[in-house]
Structures are given as structure tokens and as C-alpha cells.
Motif scaffolding. Structure first.
Motif, mmCIF file in Angstrom:
data_model
loop_
_atom_site.group_PDB
_atom_site.id
_atom_site.type_symbol
_atom_site.label_atom_id
_atom_site.label_comp_id
_atom_site.label_asym_id
_atom_site.label_seq_id
_atom_site.Cartn_x
_atom_site.Cartn_y
_atom_site.Cartn_z
ATOM 1 N N LEU A 14 47.261 66.421 19.926
ATOM 2 C CA LEU A 14 47.985 67.077 21.211
ATOM 3 C C LEU A 14 49.096 66.230 21.317
ATOM 4 N N ARG A 15 50.245 66.841 21.336
ATOM 5 C CA ARG A 15 51.564 65.903 21.576
ATOM 6 C C ARG A 15 52.622 66.666 22.305
ATOM 7 N N ALA A 16 53.668 66.168 22.408
ATOM 8 C CA ALA A 16 54.664 66.836 23.220
ATOM 9 C C ALA A 16 55.468 67.900 22.581
ATOM 10 N N PRO A 17 55.645 69.084 22.984
ATOM 11 C CA PRO A 17 56.458 69.865 22.258
ATOM 12 C C PRO A 17 57.817 69.526 22.171
ATOM 13 N N GLY A 18 58.447 70.172 21.345
ATOM 14 C CA GLY A 18 59.929 69.529 20.927
ATOM 15 C C GLY A 18 60.789 70.649 19.963
ATOM 16 N N ILE A 66 51.616 70.828 21.887
ATOM 17 C CA ILE A 66 51.703 71.468 20.660
ATOM 18 C C ILE A 66 50.294 70.562 19.975
ATOM 19 N N VAL A 67 49.686 71.559 19.477
ATOM 20 C CA VAL A 67 48.324 71.002 18.756
ATOM 21 C C VAL A 67 48.607 70.945 17.102
ATOM 22 N N GLY A 77 48.924 75.396 17.204
ATOM 23 C CA GLY A 77 48.699 76.150 18.444
ATOM 24 C C GLY A 77 49.630 75.440 19.614
ATOM 25 N N ILE A 78 49.308 75.846 20.609
ATOM 26 C CA ILE A 78 49.667 75.324 22.075
ATOM 27 C C ILE A 78 48.677 75.417 22.926
ATOM 28 N N TRP A 94 45.345 78.362 26.082
ATOM 29 C CA TRP A 94 45.414 78.061 24.924
ATOM 30 C C TRP A 94 45.903 79.321 24.005
ATOM 31 N N ASP A 95 46.562 79.043 23.101
ATOM 32 C CA ASP A 95 47.272 79.938 22.133
ATOM 33 C C ASP A 95 47.130 79.485 20.651
#
Length: 172
Positions: A14-18, A66-67, A77-78, A94-95
Motif C-alpha cells: 500500500l503506497r502513496a498515489p501519484g 494505491i494497492v 486497486g485503491i 476499497w476499490d
């Protein structure tokens, strides 16, 4: 802005979205899979959603990650913590993107997000909002030991079921 932590689980990162996540977000929001979370959307709408996800971290100090699948590095996913204006209280959402459903990824990532909420942020409760027609999402909530706790009517999303997650001592 809050530094966005990275969380490792058994199979996921699980990390930062970018900005690098825009193609995956665009594909998700162009698909019918997004129907329970405000989609489908065109490319501009998907870009705005990605910007919203990033901005939520800056405004609230928490948000959705972001997954990524550890084995492949693929964005799947996110998932994470969400509480925009108009929400009844903080939520775990969760998506999963197309092709990643049915593997337990939503449950695994949501468990990590909930642990972060309870252990790091000190929350004592959290909900998940589930469209009554979204049985797959309801099953994820139930696997997380969350139980129905009323309904909430949103101006855009209509009436949804509020699933209440158990207190930290029960679910961890």
C-alpha cells in the motif's frame, strides 16, 4: 503535507498515489466496476478523482493508498481511509480494479488500513459504506467483522448501508 506511509502486507504494498497511477485509475473509472463509487467517468473525471485521492492526504493527514501486487508490481486497486465533506464519519473504502477481485486483496488491504487507523491514528471506530446492490463489497465488510449499523443517504450515492467495524481490541 503529511508523509504518506507505505504499508507491506503478505501479498500487497500500500503506497502513496501519484501521477504514474493515472492509467490504472482511468481504466477503472471507464469501466462498469466503478458504478458503486461514482463512475463511470471520462478521463478528466478519473484525473480529478486521482487528484482528490492525493489531496485527501494533504487535507486530512490520512487517505487511500494505491494497492500493488507484490509478486508482479501491478496496481490492483485503491484502499484506505476516507472522510470527505458530507460523509457521516471516517470510512475504510476499497476499490479493486478489473481482474483482481476474488483473491482476498480488498480484505487484506482493508485490514492493514484499519490497523493503521486504530494503531497509528488512535481511532476508536470506523465505518464502511456499502451500496445495497454491491454484495461483493458487503462480503468484504463481513469478512472484516464489520456489521450493519443503519443506513446513510448521500445526495449523489443514494442510500447505503453503514457497516461498523469492531473496536480495535475485537478485530486485531
Amino acid at each position: 503535507m503529511t508523509a504518506i506511509p507505505t504499508i507491506d502486507t503478505a501479498r500487497l504494498i500500500l503506497r502513496a498515489p501519484g501521477p504514474q497511477d493515472f492509467p490504472a485509475m482511468r481504466a477503472f473509472y471507464a469501466s462498469d466496476r466503478s458504478r458503486f463509487v461514482g463512475g463511470p467517468k471520462d478521463a478528466e473525471g478519473a484525473w480529478r478523482q486521482l487528484a482528490t485521492e492525493i489531496g485527501h492526504w494533504a487535507l486530512c493527514g490520512y487517505g487511500r493508498w494505491i494497492v500493488e501486487d507484490k509478486a508482479t508490481g501491478t496496481v490492483c486497486g485503491i484502499v484506505g481511509l476516507w472522510n470527505p465533506e458530507g460523509w457521516p464519519e471516517p470510512e475504510i473504502g476499497w476499490d479493486l480494479f478489473d481482474g483482481f477481485e476474488g483473491r482476498g486483496y480488498a480484505t487484506e488491504a482493508a485490514e492493514a488500513a484499519r490497523a493503521h487507523a486504530y494503531e497509528t491514528l488512535g481511532w476508536r471506530t470506523v465505518i464502511s459504506l456499502v451500496d445495497p446492490a454491491n454484495r461483493a463489497s458487503a462480503r468484504v465488510a463481513e469478512r472484516l467483522c464489520a456489521r450493519p449499523d443503519g443506513e446513510f443517504t448521500h445526495a449523489v450515492f443514494g442510500t447505503v448501508i453503514v457497516y461498523r467495524h469492531p473496536v480495535p481490541e475485537v478485530c486485531l
